[in-house]
Design a protein around this motif. Structure first.
Motif, mmCIF file in Angstrom:
data_model
loop_
_atom_site.group_PDB
_atom_site.id
_atom_site.type_symbol
_atom_site.label_atom_id
_atom_site.label_comp_id
_atom_site.label_asym_id
_atom_site.label_seq_id
_atom_site.Cartn_x
_atom_site.Cartn_y
_atom_site.Cartn_z
ATOM 1 N N GLY A 82 0.799 -1.220 0.000
ATOM 2 C CA GLY A 82 0.000 0.000 0.000
ATOM 3 C C GLY A 82 0.827 1.263 0.000
ATOM 4 N N SER A 83 2.148 1.148 -0.185
ATOM 5 C CA SER A 83 3.019 2.312 -0.204
ATOM 6 C C SER A 83 3.142 2.841 -1.629
ATOM 7 N N ILE A 84 3.064 4.164 -1.784
ATOM 8 C CA ILE A 84 3.167 4.781 -3.107
ATOM 9 C C ILE A 84 4.624 4.737 -3.561
ATOM 10 N N ILE A 85 4.894 4.018 -4.660
ATOM 11 C CA ILE A 85 6.266 3.871 -5.157
ATOM 12 C C ILE A 85 6.514 4.683 -6.420
ATOM 13 N N ALA A 86 5.458 5.214 -7.031
ATOM 14 C CA ALA A 86 5.612 6.071 -8.211
ATOM 15 C C ALA A 86 4.402 6.987 -8.282
ATOM 16 N N SER A 87 4.637 8.253 -8.659
ATOM 17 C CA SER A 87 3.535 9.211 -8.689
ATOM 18 C C SER A 87 3.913 10.421 -9.506
ATOM 19 N N GLY A 88 2.886 11.075 -10.055
ATOM 20 C CA GLY A 88 3.114 12.344 -10.719
ATOM 21 C C GLY A 88 3.316 13.462 -9.723
ATOM 22 N N ASP A 89 2.988 13.194 -8.462
ATOM 23 C CA ASP A 89 3.170 14.157 -7.381
ATOM 24 C C ASP A 89 4.264 13.623 -6.460
ATOM 25 N N ALA A 90 5.474 14.163 -6.604
ATOM 26 C CA ALA A 90 6.621 13.633 -5.870
ATOM 27 C C ALA A 90 6.438 13.678 -4.363
ATOM 28 N N VAL A 91 5.606 14.604 -3.870
ATOM 29 C CA VAL A 91 5.383 14.733 -2.425
ATOM 30 C C VAL A 91 4.756 13.466 -1.846
ATOM 31 N N ARG A 92 4.002 12.735 -2.670
ATOM 32 C CA ARG A 92 3.257 11.571 -2.170
ATOM 33 C C ARG A 92 4.090 10.286 -2.148
ATOM 34 N N LEU A 93 5.292 10.314 -2.707
ATOM 35 C CA LEU A 93 6.122 9.109 -2.733
ATOM 36 C C LEU A 93 6.383 8.601 -1.327
ATOM 37 N N ASP A 94 6.292 7.280 -1.174
ATOM 38 C CA ASP A 94 6.583 6.571 0.082
ATOM 39 C C ASP A 94 5.559 6.826 1.184
ATOM 40 N N THR A 95 4.444 7.453 0.834
ATOM 41 C CA THR A 95 3.366 7.602 1.829
ATOM 42 C C THR A 95 2.414 6.418 1.730
ATOM 43 N N TYR A 96 1.674 6.175 2.807
ATOM 44 C CA TYR A 96 0.778 5.018 2.873
ATOM 45 C C TYR A 96 -0.571 5.378 2.273
ATOM 46 N N HIS A 97 -1.107 4.441 1.495
ATOM 47 C CA HIS A 97 -2.378 4.657 0.793
ATOM 48 C C HIS A 97 -3.352 3.573 1.258
ATOM 49 N N GLU A 98 -4.271 3.948 2.161
ATOM 50 C CA GLU A 98 -5.172 2.960 2.754
ATOM 51 C C GLU A 98 -6.085 2.313 1.725
ATOM 52 N N ALA A 99 -6.551 3.101 0.754
ATOM 53 C CA ALA A 99 -7.431 2.543 -0.272
ATOM 54 C C ALA A 99 -6.704 1.475 -1.076
ATOM 55 N N ALA A 100 -5.407 1.716 -1.353
ATOM 56 C CA ALA A 100 -4.628 0.725 -2.093
ATOM 57 C C ALA A 100 -4.511 -0.559 -1.279
ATOM 58 N N ALA A 101 -4.290 -0.427 0.034
ATOM 59 C CA ALA A 101 -4.196 -1.607 0.889
ATOM 60 C C ALA A 101 -5.488 -2.417 0.833
ATOM 61 N N GLU A 102 -6.617 -1.732 0.757
ATOM 62 C CA GLU A 102 -7.910 -2.436 0.652
ATOM 63 C C GLU A 102 -8.042 -3.153 -0.689
ATOM 64 N N VAL A 103 -7.572 -2.521 -1.753
ATOM 65 C CA VAL A 103 -7.609 -3.161 -3.074
ATOM 66 C C VAL A 103 -6.715 -4.408 -3.081
ATOM 67 N N ILE A 104 -5.554 -4.308 -2.441
ATOM 68 C CA ILE A 104 -4.661 -5.470 -2.338
ATOM 69 C C ILE A 104 -5.372 -6.599 -1.599
ATOM 70 N N ARG A 105 -6.091 -6.255 -0.523
ATOM 71 C CA ARG A 105 -6.767 -7.272 0.294
ATOM 72 C C ARG A 105 -7.903 -7.957 -0.460
ATOM 73 N N THR A 106 -8.682 -7.169 -1.216
ATOM 74 C CA THR A 106 -9.879 -7.718 -1.869
ATOM 75 C C THR A 106 -9.642 -8.139 -3.314
ATOM 76 N N GLY A 107 -8.659 -7.508 -3.970
ATOM 77 C CA GLY A 107 -8.436 -7.764 -5.390
ATOM 78 C C GLY A 107 -9.481 -7.112 -6.265
ATOM 79 N N GLN A 108 -10.230 -6.165 -5.718
ATOM 80 C CA GLN A 108 -11.317 -5.504 -6.451
ATOM 81 C C GLN A 108 -11.037 -4.014 -6.620
#
Length: 361
Positions: free
Chosen positions: A29-55
């Motif tokens: 769930g960690s941001i490893i690439a982004s158009g907004d450099a400030v967000r790199l390496d920050t935690y993304h809870e929604a992504a973690a949920e997508v990883i968990r559900t695959g949806q």
């Protein structure tokens, strides 16, 4: 598999086309690439949920507060080999960007697969390079190491074994394209191959009859010629022992060396075996032999002698090739006998004269 470099490449390529901010998150769930450099390496809870559900998870203004680190948009699972390996997030109004998000997801998964196949191909070729090097060493041959690496490639090399050394005098950077062409022209031929250096390509054939190997090499030469690639090959005899592959390599090198001197496209070791054995005679012995006889023979007699030997001591064929009368040929052969002490028309003497011609060449 989903590296930062690859993820950033995907982000940059996609943003050029969509003009939308793209984030790619890893399996944690960690941001490893982004158009907004400030967000790199920050935690993304929604992504973690997508990883968990695959949806796919849609973030709207209504539910945005539920997911720390999430902006309005869509987050889609990146699938590889039936596993969620990351998440791609596209910022914007969900109803507008969802169709684009599916396209970005498909493109990302395609790039991931292509990168994987490229890495697999590179790994396989590196492993094959090591196998060939371990097999052809005259000293410290590492047969167990070669067998282990072949096992990782899911390859079993069965006898007989035969080697070809292909010389590419003008090669610059087409090694991989040559390998691919070889595979396409030879079909299911059983072989391992490697470029030892910028000009030398070694091919180890296995479980293949000698006549078939020769035909495969001829087809390869035709293909290279059609591509405008100059090449000459030396081919070993067939060996049945894994240990003897190193000796087969030496035979192929010797055949190539003699073939280069004689201008042959393909030279089999058995065609030049006597000449190859002659090269193992100590240099001092060869120089003394040539020193006794070569100065006595003018160039015209040397040419006559070479053609006579090539024609298997046949007077009529030799005279025809040289375009001279039979009597003139006999006179020249008599001169050779008088000058060297060897009679070209006698088999035993002809052998010594053949060695002389080969050493001169």
């Amino acid at each position: 598999m989903l590296t930062r470099d690859l993820a950033q490449e995907i982000v940059e390529e996609t943003m050029r086309r969509l003009d939308r901010n793209i984030n790619i998150m890893d399996e944690n769930g960690s941001i490893i690439a982004s158009g907004d450099a400030v967000r790199l390496d920050t935690y993304h809870e929604a992504a973690a949920e997508v990883i968990r559900t695959g949806q796919t998870l849609v973030i709207s203004p209504d539910n945005q507060g539920l997911w720390r680190g999430a902006n309005v948009g869509v987050n889609l699972p990146i699938m590889f080999q039936n596993r969620t390996v990351g998440v791609i997030g596209v910022t914007g109004a969900p109803e507008e960007i969802l169709p684009y998000g599916e396209l970005v997801k498909m493109t990302t998964e395609m790039m991931l697969k292509q990168n994987y196949l490229k890495l697999q191909t590179e790994w396989q070729q590196i492993t094959m390079d090591i196998v060939v090097e371990e097999l052809i060493r005259a000293e410290n041959q590492n047969l167990q190491g070669a067998l282990h690496r072949l096992d990782t490639l899911k390859m079993t090399m069965k006898p007989p074994y035969q080697l070809a050394v292909v010389y590419l005098p003008n090669r610059t950077s087409y090694s991989q394209s040559v390998l691919r062409m070889a595979e396409s022209i030879m079909g299911n031929v059983r072989l391992v191959s490697s470029f030892l250096n910028v000009h030398t390509w070694v091919i180890v054939f296995y479980d293949r009859a000698e006549a078939r190997v020769r035909r495969d090499l001829e087809r390869l030469q035709d293909l290279l010629r059609n591509q405008g690639i100059e090449a000459q090959s030396g081919m070993s005899s067939s060996v049945c022992s894994f240990e003897d592959i190193a000796y087969a390599y030496q035979e192929a090198c010797a055949a190539l060396k003699l073939g280069l001197k004689q201008g042959r496209v393909i030279t089999g070791y058995l065609e030049v075996e006597t000449q190859a054995l002659l090269s193992e005679v100590p240099t001092e012995s060869k120089e003394r032999f040539m020193g006794r006889h070569l100065p006595k023979l003018p160039e015209k007699l040397l040419v006559t002698l070479r053609v006579f030997l090539e024609c298997n001591l046949n007077i009529a064929r030799t005279a025809e090739r040289l375009e001279i009368h039979r009597n003139s040929l006999v006179y020249r052969l008599t001169q050779v006998k008088e000058l060297t002490g060897y009679d070209p028309q006698l088999f035993q003497d002809a052998i010594s004269l053949q060695f002389l011609v080969w050493l001169k060449e």
